[in-house]
Scaffold this motif. Sequence first.
Motif, PDB file in Angstrom:
ATOM      1  N   LYS A  96       0.833  -1.380   0.245  1.00  0.00           N
ATOM      2  CA  LYS A  96      -0.371  -0.355  -0.062  1.00  0.00           C
ATOM      3  C   LYS A  96       0.951   1.432  -0.007  1.00  0.00           C
ATOM      4  CE  LYS A  96      -3.691   0.158   2.934  1.00  0.00           C
ATOM      5  NZ  LYS A  96      -4.304   0.905   4.126  1.00  0.00           N
ATOM      6  N   VAL A  97       0.587   2.357  -0.899  1.00  0.00           N
ATOM      7  CA  VAL A  97       1.116   3.548  -1.022  1.00  0.00           C
ATOM      8  C   VAL A  97       0.913   4.390  -0.925  1.00  0.00           C
ATOM      9  CG1 VAL A  97       3.210   2.430  -2.417  1.00  0.00           C
ATOM     10  CG2 VAL A  97       1.409   3.102  -3.892  1.00  0.00           C
ATOM     11  N   ASN A  98       1.362   5.542  -0.734  1.00  0.00           N
ATOM     12  CA  ASN A  98       0.820   6.990  -0.787  1.00  0.00           C
ATOM     13  C   ASN A  98       1.608   8.195  -1.872  1.00  0.00           C
ATOM     14  OD1 ASN A  98       2.070  10.287   1.251  1.00  0.00           O
ATOM     15  ND2 ASN A  98       0.019   9.677  -0.458  1.00  0.00           N
ATOM     16  N   PRO A  99       0.920   7.266  -3.321  1.00  0.00           N
ATOM     17  CA  PRO A  99       2.418   8.544  -4.682  1.00  0.00           C
ATOM     18  C   PRO A  99       1.520   9.833  -4.671  1.00  0.00           C
ATOM     19  CG  PRO A  99       0.512   7.119  -4.699  1.00  0.00           C
ATOM     20  CD  PRO A  99       0.397   6.427  -3.658  1.00  0.00           C
ATOM     21  N   VAL A 100       3.354  10.132  -4.362  1.00  0.00           N
ATOM     22  CA  VAL A 100       3.225  11.776  -4.469  1.00  0.00           C
ATOM     23  C   VAL A 100       3.794  11.962  -5.260  1.00  0.00           C
ATOM     24  CG1 VAL A 100       1.756  11.872  -2.171  1.00  0.00           C
ATOM     25  CG2 VAL A 100       4.820  12.129  -2.709  1.00  0.00           C
ATOM     26  N   LYS A 101       4.232  13.806  -5.533  1.00  0.00           N
ATOM     27  CA  LYS A 101       5.505  14.468  -5.317  1.00  0.00           C
ATOM     28  C   LYS A 101       5.821  16.191  -5.486  1.00  0.00           C
ATOM     29  CE  LYS A 101       2.576  16.531  -9.860  1.00  0.00           C
ATOM     30  NZ  LYS A 101       2.174  17.068 -10.916  1.00  0.00           N
ATOM     31  N   ARG A 102       6.569  16.750  -5.235  1.00  0.00           N
ATOM     32  CA  ARG A 102       6.438  17.981  -5.131  1.00  0.00           C
ATOM     33  C   ARG A 102       6.714  18.862  -6.115  1.00  0.00           C
ATOM     34  NH1 ARG A 102       7.949  19.031   0.265  1.00  0.00           N
ATOM     35  NH2 ARG A 102       9.611  16.671  -0.437  1.00  0.00           N
ATOM     36  N   ASP A 103       5.362  19.727  -6.318  1.00  0.00           N
ATOM     37  CA  ASP A 103       5.192  21.175  -6.655  1.00  0.00           C
ATOM     38  C   ASP A 103       6.402  21.664  -6.499  1.00  0.00           C
ATOM     39  OD1 ASP A 103       3.854  24.324  -6.756  1.00  0.00           O
ATOM     40  OD2 ASP A 103       2.508  22.570  -8.088  1.00  0.00           O
ATOM     41  N   ALA A 104       6.533  21.765  -7.893  1.00  0.00           N
ATOM     42  CA  ALA A 104       7.763  23.057  -8.117  1.00  0.00           C
ATOM     43  C   ALA A 104       7.484  23.777  -7.529  1.00  0.00           C
ATOM     44  CB  ALA A 104       7.854  22.647  -9.944  1.00  0.00           C
ATOM     45  N   LYS A 105       6.404  24.975  -7.517  1.00  0.00           N
ATOM     46  CA  LYS A 105       6.492  26.688  -6.885  1.00  0.00           C
ATOM     47  C   LYS A 105       6.461  26.111  -5.393  1.00  0.00           C
ATOM     48  CE  LYS A 105       4.554  28.316 -10.986  1.00  0.00           C
ATOM     49  NZ  LYS A 105       3.169  28.985 -11.463  1.00  0.00           N
ATOM     50  N   THR A 106       5.648  25.581  -5.207  1.00  0.00           N
ATOM     51  CA  THR A 106       4.576  25.796  -3.258  1.00  0.00           C
ATOM     52  C   THR A 106       5.964  24.966  -2.816  1.00  0.00           C
ATOM     53  OG1 THR A 106       3.430  24.069  -3.996  1.00  0.00           O
ATOM     54  CG2 THR A 106       2.105  25.676  -3.477  1.00  0.00           C
ATOM     55  N   ARG A 107       6.547  23.193  -2.951  1.00  0.00           N
ATOM     56  CA  ARG A 107       7.124  22.948  -2.875  1.00  0.00           C
ATOM     57  C   ARG A 107       6.710  21.669  -1.967  1.00  0.00           C
ATOM     58  NH1 ARG A 107      10.725  21.662  -6.068  1.00  0.00           N
ATOM     59  NH2 ARG A 107      12.216  20.783  -3.878  1.00  0.00           N
ATOM     60  N   LYS A 108       5.134  22.155  -1.806  1.00  0.00           N
ATOM     61  CA  LYS A 108       3.946  21.330  -0.952  1.00  0.00           C
ATOM     62  C   LYS A 108       4.462  19.433  -1.693  1.00  0.00           C
ATOM     63  CE  LYS A 108       1.233  24.514   0.973  1.00  0.00           C
ATOM     64  NZ  LYS A 108      -0.092  25.524   0.849  1.00  0.00           N
ATOM     65  N   LEU A 109       3.654  18.127  -1.059  1.00  0.00           N
ATOM     66  CA  LEU A 109       3.739  17.114  -1.748  1.00  0.00           C
ATOM     67  C   LEU A 109       2.235  16.882  -1.705  1.00  0.00           C
ATOM     68  CD1 LEU A 109       5.509  14.852   1.028  1.00  0.00           C
ATOM     69  CD2 LEU A 109       6.269  15.274  -1.442  1.00  0.00           C
ATOM     70  N   ILE A 110       1.908  16.790  -3.257  1.00  0.00           N
ATOM     71  CA  ILE A 110       0.548  16.648  -4.342  1.00  0.00           C
ATOM     72  C   ILE A 110       0.302  15.268  -4.410  1.00  0.00           C
ATOM     73  CG2 ILE A 110      -0.274  17.385  -6.001  1.00  0.00           C
ATOM     74  CD1 ILE A 110       0.931  20.018  -6.124  1.00  0.00           C
ATOM     75  N   PRO A 111      -0.819  14.511  -3.847  1.00  0.00           N
ATOM     76  CA  PRO A 111      -1.286  13.204  -4.729  1.00  0.00           C
ATOM     77  C   PRO A 111      -1.100  13.239  -5.892  1.00  0.00           C
ATOM     78  CG  PRO A 111      -2.204  14.221  -2.903  1.00  0.00           C
ATOM     79  CD  PRO A 111      -1.557  15.446  -3.255  1.00  0.00           C
ATOM     80  N   LEU A 112      -0.448  11.632  -6.570  1.00  0.00           N
ATOM     81  CA  LEU A 112      -0.497  11.304  -7.811  1.00  0.00           C
ATOM     82  C   LEU A 112      -1.649  10.324  -7.753  1.00  0.00           C
ATOM     83  CD1 LEU A 112       2.888  10.855  -8.583  1.00  0.00           C
ATOM     84  CD2 LEU A 112       1.319  12.890  -9.628  1.00  0.00           C
ATOM     85  N   TYR A 113      -3.240  11.004  -8.102  1.00  0.00           N
ATOM     86  CA  TYR A 113      -4.339  10.280  -8.109  1.00  0.00           C
ATOM     87  C   TYR A 113      -4.389   9.666  -9.447  1.00  0.00           C
ATOM     88  CZ  TYR A 113      -6.236  12.934  -4.719  1.00  0.00           C
ATOM     89  OH  TYR A 113      -6.220  14.312  -3.072  1.00  0.00           O
ATOM     90  N   LYS A 114      -4.220  10.013 -10.877  1.00  0.00           N
ATOM     91  CA  LYS A 114      -4.467   8.803 -11.897  1.00  0.00           C
ATOM     92  C   LYS A 114      -3.486   7.879 -11.761  1.00  0.00           C
ATOM     93  CE  LYS A 114      -5.414  13.202 -14.609  1.00  0.00           C
ATOM     94  NZ  LYS A 114      -4.582  13.978 -15.709  1.00  0.00           N
ATOM     95  N   ARG A 115      -4.312   6.657 -11.847  1.00  0.00           N
ATOM     96  CA  ARG A 115      -3.421   5.180 -12.152  1.00  0.00           C
ATOM     97  C   ARG A 115      -2.186   5.672 -13.227  1.00  0.00           C
ATOM     98  NH1 ARG A 115      -3.499   0.700 -15.255  1.00  0.00           N
ATOM     99  NH2 ARG A 115      -3.209  -0.814 -13.866  1.00  0.00           N
ATOM    100  N   ASP A 116      -2.409   5.866 -13.954  1.00  0.00           N
ATOM    101  CA  ASP A 116      -1.026   6.354 -14.450  1.00  0.00           C
ATOM    102  C   ASP A 116       0.298   6.849 -14.276  1.00  0.00           C
ATOM    103  OD1 ASP A 116      -2.118   8.412 -15.299  1.00  0.00           O
ATOM    104  OD2 ASP A 116      -1.299   8.278 -17.389  1.00  0.00           O
ATOM    105  N   GLU A 117      -0.676   7.829 -13.443  1.00  0.00           N
ATOM    106  CA  GLU A 117       1.014   8.182 -12.741  1.00  0.00           C
ATOM    107  C   GLU A 117       1.593   7.371 -11.870  1.00  0.00           C
ATOM    108  OE1 GLU A 117      -0.365  13.414 -13.257  1.00  0.00           O
ATOM    109  OE2 GLU A 117      -1.265  12.140 -11.694  1.00  0.00           O
ATOM    110  N   HIS A 118       0.345   7.571 -10.993  1.00  0.00           N
ATOM    111  CA  HIS A 118       0.351   6.087  -9.623  1.00  0.00           C
ATOM    112  C   HIS A 118       1.709   5.334 -10.018  1.00  0.00           C
ATOM    113  CE1 HIS A 118      -3.301   4.822  -8.610  1.00  0.00           C
ATOM    114  NE2 HIS A 118      -2.806   3.668  -9.272  1.00  0.00           N
ATOM    115  N   LEU A 119       1.470   4.469 -11.173  1.00  0.00           N
ATOM    116  CA  LEU A 119       2.340   3.370 -11.749  1.00  0.00           C
ATOM    117  C   LEU A 119       3.510   3.857 -12.667  1.00  0.00           C
ATOM    118  CD1 LEU A 119      -0.482   1.241 -13.978  1.00  0.00           C
ATOM    119  CD2 LEU A 119       0.683   0.892 -11.253  1.00  0.00           C
ATOM    120  N   ALA A 120       3.896   4.815 -12.376  1.00  0.00           N
ATOM    121  CA  ALA A 120       5.417   5.329 -13.137  1.00  0.00           C
ATOM    122  C   ALA A 120       5.900   5.886 -12.245  1.00  0.00           C
ATOM    123  CB  ALA A 120       4.562   6.981 -14.377  1.00  0.00           C
TER     124      ALA A 120
END
Length: 207
Positions: free
Chosen positions: A104-128
Amino acid sequence: MFLSKLVLNELNRKVYLDLGNAHKFHQRIMQGFPDQEVEFPRQDWQILYRQEPEPLSNVILVQSNQEPDWSKLPDGYLLEDKTSVKPVDLSHWQLDSTLRFRIKVNPVKRDAKTRKLIPLYKRDEHLAWFHRKAEQNGFQLNSVDSIPVPNITGSKGKRSGRIKIFAVLLQGQLQVRDREKFITAICQGIGKGRSYGCGLLSIAKYQ
């Protein structure tokens, strides 16, 4: 390393309340470990856990490098005749081993401007995202399925913000490419949200 299978008593009120608050459930899991002056007990004892999906949602897997004592949990919290603790030997997982996995994972990326962590909701994004994590952690994915699970929610108290973690269950087949990195990933977990039930990479021999 030790792997515990906890079968919760769903009729117990404390179980019901704990499962509704990720922070309280984290604290409950930690009750099974020694009362010692350790700065970062979860990390130091490599405690990871996961609530299994329906229809086994009363089953919790807990992995740790300390042997737990689940008798410290409240009376009636566990179905003790179905709960087990066993040692785990990682030495036989060799290079090129092909294994089944679940995480079970929490797939996220860091926003380039705010530096906040943003969830990756789309299937292709969290698989990548998980393919990248696999490469970083010494294994490749031969196949992977994505299974929706409820978000992880809770609160640390009135003065703290709400906990809300987007989670997804991934399972499939992997192949070990770097044994040392792979064993480290198993012991330490993968990704964010490890205090709240994410990151535990469960493996089994592929048949």
